[in-house]
Design a protein around this motif. Structure first.
Motif, short mmCIF file in Angstrom:
data_model
loop_
_atom_site.label_atom_id
_atom_site.label_comp_id
_atom_site.label_asym_id
_atom_site.label_seq_id
_atom_site.Cartn_x
_atom_site.Cartn_y
_atom_site.Cartn_z
N TRP A 73 1.80 -3.50 -3.95
CA TRP A 73 2.89 -2.54 -3.72
C TRP A 73 3.72 -2.33 -4.98
N SER A 119 1.50 6.08 -2.28
CA SER A 119 2.26 7.13 -1.60
C SER A 119 1.69 8.51 -1.92
N GLN A 128 -1.94 8.90 -0.40
CA GLN A 128 -1.89 9.06 1.05
C GLN A 128 -1.34 10.44 1.42
N THR A 129 -0.35 10.92 0.68
CA THR A 129 0.20 12.25 0.95
C THR A 129 -0.86 13.32 0.79
N TRP A 184 -3.58 12.95 3.76
CA TRP A 184 -3.10 13.42 5.06
C TRP A 184 -2.79 14.90 5.01
N LYS A 195 -4.55 0.52 -5.87
CA LYS A 195 -4.26 1.50 -4.82
C LYS A 195 -5.40 1.59 -3.80
N TRP A 254 4.73 9.44 4.06
CA TRP A 254 4.30 9.02 2.74
C TRP A 254 4.95 9.86 1.65
N SER A 255 5.09 11.16 1.87
CA SER A 255 5.73 12.00 0.86
C SER A 255 7.21 11.66 0.72
N LEU A 278 8.51 8.70 1.32
CA LEU A 278 8.57 7.42 0.63
C LEU A 278 8.40 7.61 -0.88
N GLY A 279 7.45 8.48 -1.25
CA GLY A 279 7.22 8.71 -2.67
C GLY A 279 8.37 9.43 -3.35
#
Length: 474
Positions: A111, A119, A122-123, A126, A423, A463-464, A466-467
């Motif tokens: 992490w 992040s 994943q963005t 998805w 990652k 995720w977006s 969080l990023g």
């Protein structure tokens, strides 16, 4: 299909791969685009098969001439049938080897180092579901009558790549959308080609506009001629792997292949247990079989992780070598790509050409937009170099991401390569061929596209957010 035909099928595949490599070496344009030899070989086999050469001969009506023997292409039907079954088998080997021999760090370490790329990656993944399902619900299904499952094709083809697309062929068939396999393989081919083409253009853009922290002159965006040809200089060649066992005891490659078999076996047992639990639980009340349609390869990856954790703790002799495992993975991927493209149904793509082109454009546009707009706001340092790896992977496959990172940061002065590797541990088990990728088709089949759209949109926003709001502010 006789055993001799199975053996002959692999021999011919080897010849096709060699011809693909030879064509790449003598064709500068293919070298500049970094087109893999397996892709070239796959298209060569497709052209010489019944769908191209065979149809051409039949269309020219050469029945009573010497050309009539080519009416079905140069490959026997049994050989093509064997090739068609290979992708579904070799994808299990590829996913089983993803983490075998790789040091598994703690979640906190992953992490801290790779969180921003997790992040961002994943963005993007998805988002491929979100925009794929949106365009399917709003355009493709109403106007072209395509199955709503097509909403999952962008992620399966682009993020998942040829392996995932081919490995899910049976899932598509069981869900009543058999042409989905060919469409996803076609999308994977489009993604792989454009990952390098657009990647080079973006690299030039990044250097000229000062986005790159490493490269400052456009002339630096290049590789040596030998690297473009795909050949390692003699003095720079490294060992393919270490001999961890004495050959008179067991051949090291045999030992590693056995480890792959164990990993796949663990995955198979997990899948059977999950399907049994499903059968004894919600199936009795709802009649919905999600895991029944789940392919084996994501569980083979989980089996590889379990085996790696076991060996890391109990194998005092350290008999597992990561480089040898990578060679098994690379061989399997080459065989998979060649056989998948060689048996690709042009009729399925031609019958859905408009939806195929629309999905390709939407996928490419989203990936480029995410890289340019989100990566600099989600990755606090070296966003260009680190984002390049994610862009390449989201368009084609991991090898594309590694290639673009090598060009963007040839001397590894940024943390791009390390964070990209970390990652994967928090990325691959879920999307890009992971558990959700495998279940996305049955989820849309049973629940419809709208609930899956809502779920994927929520995950993408998580995720977006969080990023942008956490990592982006660092």
């Amino acid at each position: 299909m006789s055993p001799s035909m199975v053996g002959m099928s692999f021999l011919v595949l080897g010849i096709i791969l060699l011809l693909g490599k030879w064509i790449r070496v003598i064709t500068p344009n293919l070298q500049k685009l970094f087109i893999p030899s397996s892709l070239i070989g796959g298209f060569l086999a497709l052209i010489l098969g019944p769908q191209a050469l065979g149809n051409l001969v039949e269309g020219l009506e050469y029945e009573n001439t010497a050309f009539s023997i080519l009416a079905g292409g140069i490959f026997p039907e049994d050989m093509l049938a064997i090739w068609a079954s290979l992708p579904g088998l070799f994808i299990n080997i590829i996913f089983a080897t993803l983490f075998l021999g790789k040091k598994l760090p703690g979640i906190r370490e992953i992490w801290n180092i790779a969180g921003p790329q997790v992040s961002f990656g994943q963005t993007v993944a998805w988002g491929q579901y979100v925009f794929g399902i949106l365009v399917t619900v709003l355009i493709l299904t109403p106007y072209f009558g395509i199955n709503p499952i097509a909403g999952a094709l962008i992620e399966i083809g682009f993020e998942g790549g040829h392996g995932t697309a081919a490995g899910m062929a049976s899932t598509f068939a069981e869900a009543g959308f058999p042409e989905g396999a060919d469409l996803s393989i076609g999308l994977a081919t489009v993604g792989l080609l454009f990952s390098v083409i657009l990647g080079i253009l973006l690299l030039n853009y990044g250097v000229r506009t000062g986005k790159s922290s490493i490269l400052k002159v456009p002339d630096e965006i290049s590789l040596k001629k030998s690297e473009q040809a795909g050949v390692v200089d003699f003095d720079a060649r490294e060992c393919a792997g270490k001999i961890t066992t004495r050959p008179e005891s067991i051949e090291p490659l045999s030992m590693h292949f056995a480890y792959v078999g164990v990993a796949i076996g663990i995955g198979y047992i997990i899948l059977q247990i999950l399907q049994l639990i499903e059968e004894l639980s919600w199936v009795r009340t709802t009649g919905i079989h999600l895991l029944e349609h789940m392919p084996l390869f994501p569980l083979a990856m989980i089996g590889g992780i379990i085996l790696e954790m076991f060996l890391d703790r109990f194998d005092t002799y350290k008999t597992l070598d990561r480089n040898l495992m990578m060679r098994i993975q690379g061989l399997s991927l080459d065989i998979l790509i060649v056989s998948a493209i060689a048996t690709l149904s042009l009729e399925a793509i031609g019958g859905n050409l408009a939806p195929f082109l629309i999905l390709s454009i939407v996928g490419i546009f989203w990936n480029v937009a995410a890289f340019l707009l989100l990566a600099p706001r989600m990755i606090p340092s070296y966003w260009f170099e680190r984002g390049m790896g994610d862009f390449g992977q989201s368009m084609g496959m991991t090898a594309s991401g590694l290639l673009l990172m090598k060009i963007a940061d040839p001397e590894n002065r940024s943390p791009a390569l390390e964070s990209f590797g970390y990652k994967q541990l928090m990325f691959e088990p879920v999307v890009g061929g992971g558990l959700f990728t495998a279940t996305s088709v049955p989820l849309i089949f049973y629940f419809g596209p709208v609930p899956v759209l809502i779920f994927t949109a929520v995950v993408m926003l998580f995720w977006s957010g969080l990023g942008l709001l956490y990592f982006g502010r660092k």
